[in-house]
Design a protein around this motif. Structure first.
Motif, PDB file in Angstrom:
ATOM      1  N   SER A  95       4.071  10.772  -6.969  1.00 10.13           N
ATOM      2  CA  SER A  95       3.069   9.926  -7.622  1.00 10.13           C
ATOM      3  C   SER A  95       3.617   8.532  -7.843  1.00 10.13           C
ATOM      4  O   SER A  95       4.628   8.342  -8.523  1.00 10.13           O
ATOM      5  CB  SER A  95       2.672  10.537  -8.975  1.00 10.13           C
ATOM      6  OG  SER A  95       2.066   9.561  -9.793  1.00 10.13           O
ATOM      7  N   LYS A 143      -7.733  13.744 -10.110  1.00  8.11           N
ATOM      8  CA  LYS A 143      -8.087  12.328  -9.898  1.00  8.11           C
ATOM      9  C   LYS A 143      -9.239  11.969 -10.842  1.00  8.11           C
ATOM     10  O   LYS A 143      -9.466  12.666 -11.817  1.00  8.11           O
ATOM     11  CB  LYS A 143      -8.452  12.109  -8.425  1.00  8.11           C
ATOM     12  CG  LYS A 143      -7.253  12.251  -7.488  1.00  8.11           C
ATOM     13  CD  LYS A 143      -6.242  11.161  -7.731  1.00  8.11           C
ATOM     14  CE  LYS A 143      -4.968  11.366  -6.923  1.00  8.11           C
ATOM     15  NZ  LYS A 143      -3.911  10.433  -7.345  1.00  8.11           N
ATOM     16  N   SER A 150      -4.387  -1.302  -6.111  1.00 11.02           N
ATOM     17  CA  SER A 150      -3.031  -1.041  -6.624  1.00 11.02           C
ATOM     18  C   SER A 150      -2.222  -2.332  -6.723  1.00 11.02           C
ATOM     19  O   SER A 150      -1.530  -2.585  -7.717  1.00 11.02           O
ATOM     20  CB  SER A 150      -2.291  -0.094  -5.678  1.00 11.02           C
ATOM     21  OG  SER A 150      -2.868   1.180  -5.696  1.00 11.02           O
ATOM     22  N   ASP A 205      -5.924   8.929  -1.649  1.00 10.06           N
ATOM     23  CA  ASP A 205      -7.250   8.516  -2.149  1.00 10.06           C
ATOM     24  C   ASP A 205      -8.344   8.666  -1.092  1.00 10.06           C
ATOM     25  O   ASP A 205      -9.518   8.424  -1.374  1.00 10.06           O
ATOM     26  CB  ASP A 205      -7.201   7.064  -2.630  1.00 10.06           C
ATOM     27  CG  ASP A 205      -6.391   6.928  -3.909  1.00 10.06           C
ATOM     28  OD1 ASP A 205      -6.247   7.940  -4.625  1.00 10.06           O
ATOM     29  OD2 ASP A 205      -5.895   5.824  -4.197  1.00 10.06           O
ATOM     30  N   ARG A 242      -0.672  -4.627 -10.066  1.00  8.10           N
ATOM     31  CA  ARG A 242       0.749  -4.970 -10.174  1.00  8.10           C
ATOM     32  C   ARG A 242       0.945  -6.478 -10.232  1.00  8.10           C
ATOM     33  O   ARG A 242       1.897  -6.961 -10.843  1.00  8.10           O
ATOM     34  CB  ARG A 242       1.513  -4.336  -9.004  1.00  8.10           C
ATOM     35  CG  ARG A 242       1.653  -2.796  -9.175  1.00  8.10           C
ATOM     36  CD  ARG A 242       1.816  -2.080  -7.865  1.00  8.10           C
ATOM     37  NE  ARG A 242       2.141  -0.668  -7.991  1.00  8.10           N
ATOM     38  CZ  ARG A 242       1.252   0.319  -8.164  1.00  8.10           C
ATOM     39  NH1 ARG A 242      -0.045   0.043  -8.261  1.00  8.10           N
ATOM     40  NH2 ARG A 242       1.652   1.589  -8.243  1.00  8.10           N
TER      41      ARG A 242
END
Ligand code: S3P
Length: 413
Positions: A151, A326, A6, A299, A10
């Motif tokens: 989310s 997912k 993640s 996750d 970014r």
């Protein structure tokens, strides 16, 4: 641990929108992140690999991206597609996002709806629900959006769209999802204000290039935490694990199950808390998991179901219907595949009920093309009597290149 997926996404996104050269270390060279990388290159951003996990991004500023000449391929990466949707909605040009057969099945209205509310023009298959998505960006207005789902992808898409427009963009969600976007935007100089239940962003910030140190991915570490807990005699130190409280549900869940986990050398890196995690073989017991714990471990449920399948008593997971959308339907996949190995596991519409057994048995199972299912089944195989064959395992490259070698390495010791 390899870098956080993640945070790696970014770092490219914000590095590209900043002024100056951003240096990233600990970048995850997984397929998902490489999809994001290629997309920014296709929009004119220069990104140089300077080492095995380091790169430099020559940022072009908030308005410096160029209209891509071709369709942008997000591969298997939901984070790429959903965050790019928000970012591209704020760009004054036309773009098309597509992905692999799994990603093209996943719901996109959750980001398309708030972005249309900001004035974006977005078209997709199935009335805008499924990719490919075509975006004519530009001329947005700020929004105050109450997301019905917890989310980070929805929250981040709206915040990234909000960067392009003057004024305050606000997002609220039922339970707090991972806050990496908020933390990194703050490091790059944006005015981001978390409040109870949500976050606000002041648009048109000046983003300045940063040195970003990406922590190791707790979602990757999770496989080794469970491997250590279920293996008699095991003692394992997992170094460099991001322990952001919006991601560290796995540590709380495994600890509540009776797992011996210790955090050492807690430190901070680029606005994110990091630690080394010591894991020892433990007798696990079943627990109930629901509510705000779910987004904090979203996750990790495939590997949590493996821990539960070997724990004493029953584990009930609820409020986790998100698992059905997912990379694959992770409830259906784990129920079917762990069942083949002799686990007592049943599906609920929004979770699973799992009663532990002493040991799993041999069998042939499939990843369903989902990286986290493949790695969870590998952990399950450690406790099985006899040989387990896992089909369709190339997908682990999505988030964890080197997973099989690392697993083999620790098993040899
Ligand atoms: C992610 C958010 C989560 C997570 C995904 C990565 C992110 O998805 O499951 O693997 O980087 O923002 P949702 O936002 O759909 O919960």
């Amino acid at each position: 641990m390899p870098g956080d997926k993640s945070i790696s996404h970014r770092s490219i996104m914000l590095g590209s929108l900043a002024d100056g050269t951003t240096r990233v270390s600990g970048f995850l060279m997984g397929e998902d992140n490489l999809s994001t990388w290629k997309i920014f290159q296709a929009m004119g951003v220069t990104i140089r690999q300077t080492g095995s996990d380091t790169l430099e991004i020559d940022g072009v500023g908030l308005d410096g991206l160029a209209e891509p000449a071709d369709v942008l391929d997000c591969g298997n990466s939901g984070t790429t597609m959903r965050l790019m949707c928000g970012l591209l909605a704020g760009q004054d040009f036309f773009s098309v996002l597509t992905g692999d057969k799994y990603l093209r099945r996943r719901p996109m209205k959750r980001v398309v709806t708030p972005l249309i509310g900001m004035g974006a023009r977005i078209w997709g298959r199935d009335g805008g629900e499924r990719a490919p998505l075509a975006i004519q960006g530009g001329s947005l207005k700020p929004i105050s959006y109450a997301s019905p789902v917890s989310s980070a992808q929805v929250k981040s898409a709206v915040l990234l769209a909000g960067l392009s427009v003057a004024g305050e963009t606000r997002v609220t969600e039922p339970h707090l999802s991972r806050d990496h976007s908020e933390r990194m935007l703050t490091c790059f100089g944006a005015d981001v204000r978390p409040f109870a239940g949500g976050v606000s962003l002041i648009g048109r910030p000046h983003l300045a290039a940063q040195d970003v140190m990406v922590p190791g991915d707790i979602s990757s570490a999770a496989f080794f935490m469970v491997a250590g807990l279920i293996t008699p005699g095991a003692e394992l130190t997992i170094r460099n694990v991001g322990i952001n409280p919006t991601r560290s549900g796995i540590i709380d869940i495994l600890t509540a199950m009776g797992g011996q986990l210790e955090l050492h050398d807690i430190r901070e890196q680029s606005g994110e808390p990091v630690a080394d995690v010591l894991v020892r073989h433990s007798r696990l017991k079943g627990i109930e998991i629901d509510g705000d714990m779910v987004p904090r471990a979203i996750d990790e449920f495939p590997v949590i179901s493996v821990a539960a399948a070997l724990a004493e008593g029953t584990t009930t997971i609820r409020d986790a219907a998100e698992l059905r959308v997912k990379e694959t339907d992770r409830i259906a996949a784990m129920v079917s595949e762990l069942g083949k190995l002799g686990a007592q596991i049943e599906a609920l519409p929004d979770g699973m009920v799992i009663t532990g057994v002493e040991q799993l048995r041999m069998g042939t199972v499939s990843s369903h093309g989902d990286h986290r299912i493949a790695m969870s089944l590998a952990v399950a195989a450690l406790s099985a009597r006899g040989e387990v064959t896992i089909e369709d395992t190339a997908c682990t490259e999505t988030s964890f290149p080197g997973f099989w070698e690392l697993l083999e390495n620790i098993c040899d010791r």
